[in-house]
Design a protein around this motif. Sequence first.
Motif, PDB file in Angstrom:
ATOM      1  N   LEU A 101     -16.640  -6.702 -12.643  1.00  0.00           N
ATOM      2  CA  LEU A 101     -15.389  -6.152 -12.784  1.00  0.00           C
ATOM      3  C   LEU A 101     -15.064  -7.275 -11.734  1.00  0.00           C
ATOM      4  O   LEU A 101     -13.762  -7.295 -10.722  1.00  0.00           O
ATOM      5  CB  LEU A 101     -15.425  -4.956 -11.375  1.00  0.00           C
ATOM      6  N   LEU A 102     -15.385  -8.452 -11.208  1.00  0.00           N
ATOM      7  CA  LEU A 102     -15.246  -8.938  -9.934  1.00  0.00           C
ATOM      8  C   LEU A 102     -13.199 -10.028 -10.615  1.00  0.00           C
ATOM      9  O   LEU A 102     -12.676 -10.134  -9.750  1.00  0.00           O
ATOM     10  CB  LEU A 102     -15.468  -9.437  -8.779  1.00  0.00           C
ATOM     11  N   PRO A 103     -14.016 -10.223 -11.688  1.00  0.00           N
ATOM     12  CA  PRO A 103     -12.551 -11.225 -12.570  1.00  0.00           C
ATOM     13  C   PRO A 103     -11.576  -9.654 -12.108  1.00  0.00           C
ATOM     14  O   PRO A 103      -9.982 -10.580 -12.323  1.00  0.00           O
ATOM     15  CB  PRO A 103     -12.996 -11.686 -13.560  1.00  0.00           C
ATOM     16  N   VAL A 104     -11.370  -9.486 -12.631  1.00  0.00           N
ATOM     17  CA  VAL A 104     -10.273  -8.053 -12.891  1.00  0.00           C
ATOM     18  C   VAL A 104     -10.050  -7.977 -11.061  1.00  0.00           C
ATOM     19  O   VAL A 104      -8.226  -7.770 -11.549  1.00  0.00           O
ATOM     20  CB  VAL A 104     -10.648  -7.141 -13.935  1.00  0.00           C
ATOM     21  N   ILE A 105     -11.049  -7.606 -10.777  1.00  0.00           N
ATOM     22  CA  ILE A 105     -10.152  -7.085  -9.438  1.00  0.00           C
ATOM     23  C   ILE A 105      -9.215  -8.503  -8.478  1.00  0.00           C
ATOM     24  O   ILE A 105      -8.416  -8.403  -8.384  1.00  0.00           O
ATOM     25  CB  ILE A 105     -11.410  -6.793  -8.712  1.00  0.00           C
ATOM     26  N   GLU A 106      -9.643  -9.940  -8.814  1.00  0.00           N
ATOM     27  CA  GLU A 106      -9.163 -10.878  -8.288  1.00  0.00           C
ATOM     28  C   GLU A 106      -7.658 -11.128  -8.541  1.00  0.00           C
ATOM     29  O   GLU A 106      -6.866 -10.834  -7.860  1.00  0.00           O
ATOM     30  CB  GLU A 106      -9.883 -11.668  -7.332  1.00  0.00           C
ATOM     31  N   LYS A 107      -8.109 -11.209 -10.029  1.00  0.00           N
ATOM     32  CA  LYS A 107      -6.539 -10.908 -10.824  1.00  0.00           C
ATOM     33  C   LYS A 107      -5.880 -10.000 -10.820  1.00  0.00           C
ATOM     34  O   LYS A 107      -4.421 -10.641 -10.817  1.00  0.00           O
ATOM     35  CB  LYS A 107      -7.425 -11.226 -12.976  1.00  0.00           C
ATOM     36  N   TYR A 108      -5.696  -8.939 -10.711  1.00  0.00           N
ATOM     37  CA  TYR A 108      -4.879  -8.525 -10.941  1.00  0.00           C
ATOM     38  C   TYR A 108      -4.692  -7.725  -8.682  1.00  0.00           C
ATOM     39  O   TYR A 108      -3.732  -6.722  -8.602  1.00  0.00           O
ATOM     40  CB  TYR A 108      -5.332  -6.944 -11.314  1.00  0.00           C
ATOM     41  N   ASP A 109      -5.368  -8.204  -8.156  1.00  0.00           N
ATOM     42  CA  ASP A 109      -5.175  -8.024  -6.396  1.00  0.00           C
ATOM     43  C   ASP A 109      -5.327  -6.110  -6.374  1.00  0.00           C
ATOM     44  O   ASP A 109      -4.639  -5.948  -5.441  1.00  0.00           O
ATOM     45  CB  ASP A 109      -3.468  -8.272  -5.476  1.00  0.00           C
ATOM     46  N   LEU A 110      -6.578  -5.862  -6.579  1.00  0.00           N
ATOM     47  CA  LEU A 110      -7.162  -4.383  -5.996  1.00  0.00           C
ATOM     48  C   LEU A 110      -7.739  -4.457  -4.878  1.00  0.00           C
ATOM     49  O   LEU A 110      -8.391  -4.685  -4.217  1.00  0.00           O
ATOM     50  CB  LEU A 110      -7.607  -3.982  -7.917  1.00  0.00           C
ATOM     51  N   GLY A 111      -6.664  -3.421  -4.575  1.00  0.00           N
ATOM     52  CA  GLY A 111      -6.937  -2.749  -3.102  1.00  0.00           C
ATOM     53  C   GLY A 111      -8.538  -1.687  -3.359  1.00  0.00           C
ATOM     54  O   GLY A 111      -9.067  -1.813  -4.337  1.00  0.00           O
ATOM     55  N   MET A 112      -9.353  -1.376  -1.864  1.00  0.00           N
ATOM     56  CA  MET A 112      -9.830  -0.552  -1.859  1.00  0.00           C
ATOM     57  C   MET A 112     -10.420   0.536  -2.948  1.00  0.00           C
ATOM     58  O   MET A 112     -11.302   0.806  -3.843  1.00  0.00           O
ATOM     59  CB  MET A 112     -10.432  -0.049  -0.093  1.00  0.00           C
ATOM     60  N   PHE A 113      -9.071   0.934  -2.604  1.00  0.00           N
ATOM     61  CA  PHE A 113      -9.163   2.859  -3.357  1.00  0.00           C
ATOM     62  C   PHE A 113      -9.431   2.193  -4.912  1.00  0.00           C
ATOM     63  O   PHE A 113      -9.904   3.257  -5.859  1.00  0.00           O
ATOM     64  CB  PHE A 113      -7.605   3.421  -3.212  1.00  0.00           C
ATOM     65  N   GLU A 114      -8.335   1.587  -5.241  1.00  0.00           N
ATOM     66  CA  GLU A 114      -8.237   1.357  -7.014  1.00  0.00           C
ATOM     67  C   GLU A 114     -10.227   0.510  -6.991  1.00  0.00           C
ATOM     68  O   GLU A 114     -10.516   0.400  -8.470  1.00  0.00           O
ATOM     69  CB  GLU A 114      -7.312  -0.282  -7.254  1.00  0.00           C
ATOM     70  N   ILE A 115     -10.568  -0.120  -5.985  1.00  0.00           N
ATOM     71  CA  ILE A 115     -12.255  -0.553  -7.163  1.00  0.00           C
ATOM     72  C   ILE A 115     -13.311   0.100  -7.185  1.00  0.00           C
ATOM     73  O   ILE A 115     -13.320   0.053  -8.315  1.00  0.00           O
ATOM     74  CB  ILE A 115     -12.084  -1.740  -5.834  1.00  0.00           C
ATOM     75  N   ASP A 116     -12.634   1.037  -5.779  1.00  0.00           N
ATOM     76  CA  ASP A 116     -14.040   2.512  -6.036  1.00  0.00           C
ATOM     77  C   ASP A 116     -13.804   2.740  -7.338  1.00  0.00           C
ATOM     78  O   ASP A 116     -14.525   3.343  -8.104  1.00  0.00           O
ATOM     79  CB  ASP A 116     -13.281   3.103  -4.604  1.00  0.00           C
ATOM     80  N   PHE A 117     -11.920   3.182  -7.843  1.00  0.00           N
ATOM     81  CA  PHE A 117     -12.682   3.946  -9.291  1.00  0.00           C
ATOM     82  C   PHE A 117     -12.926   3.468 -10.039  1.00  0.00           C
ATOM     83  O   PHE A 117     -13.130   3.935 -10.923  1.00  0.00           O
ATOM     84  CB  PHE A 117     -10.735   3.841  -8.408  1.00  0.00           C
ATOM     85  N   LEU A 118     -12.258   2.337 -10.048  1.00  0.00           N
ATOM     86  CA  LEU A 118     -12.620   1.689 -11.234  1.00  0.00           C
ATOM     87  C   LEU A 118     -14.559   1.338 -11.176  1.00  0.00           C
ATOM     88  O   LEU A 118     -14.672   1.442 -12.864  1.00  0.00           O
ATOM     89  CB  LEU A 118     -12.261   0.240 -11.222  1.00  0.00           C
TER      90      LEU A 118
END
Length: 402
Positions: A101-118
């Motif tokens: 999921l790293l490409p979308v994490i970096e594309k949308y600049d997600l924070g920790m809570f968002e990353i964990d939930f994703l």
Amino acid sequence: MTQTENDENWVMARKSRHHGLQPLRNALHDTGDVQNKLHFIHVAGTNGKGSTCAFLMEILTSCGIRTGMFTSPHLVCHNDRIRIGHQWIPHDTFTKLLKKLLPVIEKYDLGMFEIDFLIALHWFVEEGVDTAIIEAGIGGRDDSTNVIPVPDLAIITTISYDHMQILGSRISQIAFAKAGILKPYGHGLCGTDDPHARAVISAYAHQQHCALTYTKPWYDRGRQAFSFDHDTFHLSMPAQYQKANAALALQAAFLLGINIHTPAVHQAIQQTQWAGRFEVISTHPCIIVDGAHNIEGMEALCRTLAVMPGPKTAVFSALRDKPGYQMAVMLKKVCDQLIITSFQDDRADSLQELAVPGAILIPDPAKAIACAKEQRKNEGFVIAAGSLHFISLVRNMVLPEP
């Protein structure tokens, strides 16, 4: 440090971006909209969220329902936020999904809570979860978890003063934020008895055409027992406040079509454990940790402590954005000795701000716990309370690694 630890530390270093729900919605859309492949129970509220989730997870699992659960913050290790039944997401699975999921994490600049939930949502779908219980982080309306579709049930536990710098300074404002998890034509369950909060939540539910139910009353039946819906249930957790959380979970299960009077459900209630909520982590001397990190939580803790026999020493620390001094005063009234300490966190409050008259100030948390243990080595209890980050630290000091 292993690569897995590096990955988890990288996620934990990602701060909340406060950029609304759309970036996470975009990330989900780009990765298959997995949130549309799950059934949800969404839980918001000021206190009792995690415990209610835990009771409900045990009930659903006892009925053969494969149940995922997402909660925060973590208490043992980062992965305990994401679990299926009693199994935390494995470290290698977390790392695998993070890389995927790293490409979308970096594309949308997600924070920790968002990353964990994703990551949680993707793992739940991969593992064929039947129902996912989701605990909101802060508030409800603008919380990252509110990207899910209409849940099978939206639960609001209690409403009281917390996160006021984000949610507002009045109960009505906080209630409105929490009520945001009630979706159009959905079903909601409310556990708060605050009349102002109930008025706001009822009005919002009516506006959304959301069927709203309030928890039935429960009755105290003595130590670790309560009656609900003409039946008596027993708990393994000793805190008085867990009876209300268990009753709320039972009401939720009933609304989901579960017969709550079976032996399996009774056993589920009795075997439920939830780390950090009046949890006994040592017996010689008895050490209890409790994440009472706001006024309502501290009131609930103090009610339990007030009826416990024997001398008590409390060790307390809090974050700067909490009414720490007021909570320290409350704790001191029900304990024989209060020790104020601090811990390594940019948001931790100072000893000077928390120093109530008569308290002992010990900056090092390890020395503070050691002092409390020495005081109660022959009889009584040590209670470590306050910030969840602080009690997680104490827990890891005392308990061996899992």
